[in-house]
Design a protein around this motif. Structure first.
Motif, short mmCIF file in Angstrom:
data_model
loop_
_atom_site.label_atom_id
_atom_site.label_comp_id
_atom_site.label_asym_id
_atom_site.label_seq_id
_atom_site.Cartn_x
_atom_site.Cartn_y
_atom_site.Cartn_z
N ASN A 40 16.24 44.82 -51.66
CA ASN A 40 16.48 43.45 -51.25
C ASN A 40 15.94 43.20 -49.85
OD1 ASN A 40 17.77 42.78 -53.61
ND2 ASN A 40 19.80 43.26 -52.82
N LEU A 41 15.89 44.23 -49.04
CA LEU A 41 15.38 44.07 -47.69
C LEU A 41 13.90 43.70 -47.70
CD1 LEU A 41 16.29 44.22 -44.75
CD2 LEU A 41 15.52 46.58 -44.72
N TYR A 42 13.14 44.20 -48.67
CA TYR A 42 11.74 43.81 -48.78
C TYR A 42 11.62 42.30 -48.99
CZ TYR A 42 10.18 48.64 -49.17
OH TYR A 42 9.90 49.95 -48.91
N ILE A 43 12.46 41.76 -49.85
CA ILE A 43 12.45 40.31 -50.11
C ILE A 43 12.81 39.55 -48.83
CG2 ILE A 43 13.55 38.47 -51.43
CD1 ILE A 43 13.95 40.61 -53.67
N GLN A 44 13.83 40.01 -48.13
CA GLN A 44 14.27 39.32 -46.92
C GLN A 44 13.20 39.40 -45.83
OE1 GLN A 44 17.93 41.37 -46.33
NE2 GLN A 44 19.01 40.15 -47.88
N ILE A 45 12.55 40.54 -45.70
CA ILE A 45 11.48 40.66 -44.70
C ILE A 45 10.28 39.80 -45.11
CG2 ILE A 45 9.78 42.27 -43.74
CD1 ILE A 45 11.99 44.32 -43.56
N GLY A 46 10.01 39.72 -46.39
CA GLY A 46 8.92 38.85 -46.86
C GLY A 46 9.17 37.39 -46.51
N PHE A 47 10.40 36.92 -46.76
CA PHE A 47 10.74 35.55 -46.39
C PHE A 47 10.75 35.35 -44.88
CE2 PHE A 47 12.34 35.08 -50.78
CZ PHE A 47 11.71 33.88 -51.10
N ALA A 48 11.14 36.37 -44.14
CA ALA A 48 11.10 36.29 -42.68
C ALA A 48 9.66 36.12 -42.20
CB ALA A 48 11.74 37.52 -42.06
N CYS A 49 8.74 36.87 -42.80
CA CYS A 49 7.32 36.72 -42.43
C CYS A 49 6.80 35.33 -42.75
CB CYS A 49 6.48 37.78 -43.15
SG CYS A 49 6.77 39.45 -42.56
N ILE A 50 7.21 34.80 -43.90
CA ILE A 50 6.81 33.43 -44.25
C ILE A 50 7.37 32.44 -43.25
CG2 ILE A 50 7.14 31.61 -45.99
CD1 ILE A 50 7.01 33.86 -48.12
N ALA A 51 8.62 32.61 -42.84
CA ALA A 51 9.23 31.71 -41.85
C ALA A 51 8.49 31.79 -40.51
CB ALA A 51 10.71 32.06 -41.67
N VAL A 52 8.08 32.99 -40.11
CA VAL A 52 7.34 33.14 -38.85
C VAL A 52 5.97 32.46 -38.97
CG1 VAL A 52 6.22 34.84 -37.36
CG2 VAL A 52 8.57 35.19 -38.09
N ILE A 53 5.32 32.62 -40.10
CA ILE A 53 4.01 31.96 -40.29
C ILE A 53 4.17 30.44 -40.21
CG2 ILE A 53 2.21 31.50 -42.02
CD1 ILE A 53 2.55 34.48 -42.87
N PHE A 54 5.20 29.92 -40.87
CA PHE A 54 5.45 28.48 -40.78
C PHE A 54 5.78 28.06 -39.35
CE2 PHE A 54 6.30 28.30 -45.49
CZ PHE A 54 5.25 27.43 -45.76
N PHE A 56 4.46 29.31 -36.67
CA PHE A 56 3.17 29.16 -35.99
C PHE A 56 2.43 27.91 -36.46
CE2 PHE A 56 3.44 33.85 -35.20
CZ PHE A 56 3.39 33.77 -33.82
N LEU A 57 2.49 27.64 -37.76
CA LEU A 57 1.78 26.48 -38.29
C LEU A 57 2.34 25.16 -37.78
CD1 LEU A 57 1.20 27.54 -42.02
CD2 LEU A 57 -0.48 27.46 -40.17
N PHE A 58 3.66 25.09 -37.63
CA PHE A 58 4.30 23.85 -37.20
C PHE A 58 4.53 23.79 -35.69
CE2 PHE A 58 5.82 23.90 -41.72
CZ PHE A 58 5.08 22.79 -42.11
N HIS A 59 4.07 24.79 -34.94
CA HIS A 59 4.18 24.80 -33.48
C HIS A 59 5.61 24.50 -33.02
CE1 HIS A 59 -0.16 25.06 -33.28
NE2 HIS A 59 -0.24 24.02 -34.10
N ILE A 60 6.55 25.31 -33.48
CA ILE A 60 7.95 25.07 -33.13
C ILE A 60 8.18 25.42 -31.65
CG2 ILE A 60 8.73 25.40 -35.49
CD1 ILE A 60 9.68 28.16 -34.79
N SER A 61 9.24 24.84 -31.09
CA SER A 61 9.54 25.01 -29.66
C SER A 61 10.12 26.41 -29.39
CB SER A 61 10.52 23.94 -29.21
OG SER A 61 11.78 24.17 -29.81
N HIS A 62 10.27 26.71 -28.11
CA HIS A 62 10.84 28.01 -27.72
C HIS A 62 12.28 28.15 -28.23
CE1 HIS A 62 7.43 29.14 -25.33
NE2 HIS A 62 7.51 28.01 -24.61
N LEU A 63 13.04 27.08 -28.16
CA LEU A 63 14.42 27.13 -28.65
C LEU A 63 14.44 27.38 -30.15
CD1 LEU A 63 17.47 26.78 -28.20
CD2 LEU A 63 17.13 24.33 -28.58
N GLU A 64 13.56 26.72 -30.88
CA GLU A 64 13.51 26.93 -32.33
C GLU A 64 13.06 28.35 -32.68
OE1 GLU A 64 12.54 22.35 -33.70
OE2 GLU A 64 10.89 23.66 -33.04
#
Length: 87
Positions: A40-54, A56-64
């Motif tokens: 299950n950790l592989y799935i969670q890390i996969g979604f974490a990587c997707i969230a990090v990519i998003f 970068f794509l959406f230029h979120i703020s430092h707080l976000e």
């Protein structure tokens, strides 16, 4: 000999670079064991990587970024606690 000397591990007092390195080595070894045993950790890390990519794509703020990385850390930590309770 004090009481805590009998029950506690004998660590050097103060800052010890070899001790810090050994602690990090042990923590990475534990994380590797978690990766090998919990799929299950592989799935969670996969979604974490997707969230990090998003992030970068959406230029979120430092707080976000801080909130996002905190939540990712809490998810991994809760998986670790769940694994410890199940075993």
């Amino acid at each position: 000999m004090r009481y805590d000397d009998k029950t506690m591990k004998h660590y050097q007092r103060g800052f010890s670079l070899p001790g810090i390195i050994a602690s990090f080595r042990n923590s990475f070894r534990g994380f590797r064991v978690l990766l090998w045993n919990e799929y299950n950790l592989y799935i969670q890390i996969g979604f974490a990587c997707i969230a990090v990519i998003f992030g970068f794509l959406f230029h979120i703020s430092h707080l976000e970024w801080a909130i996002q990385l905190t939540v990712i850390g809490l998810v991994v930590f809760s998986e670790l606690v769940n694994t410890a309770i199940e075993k």
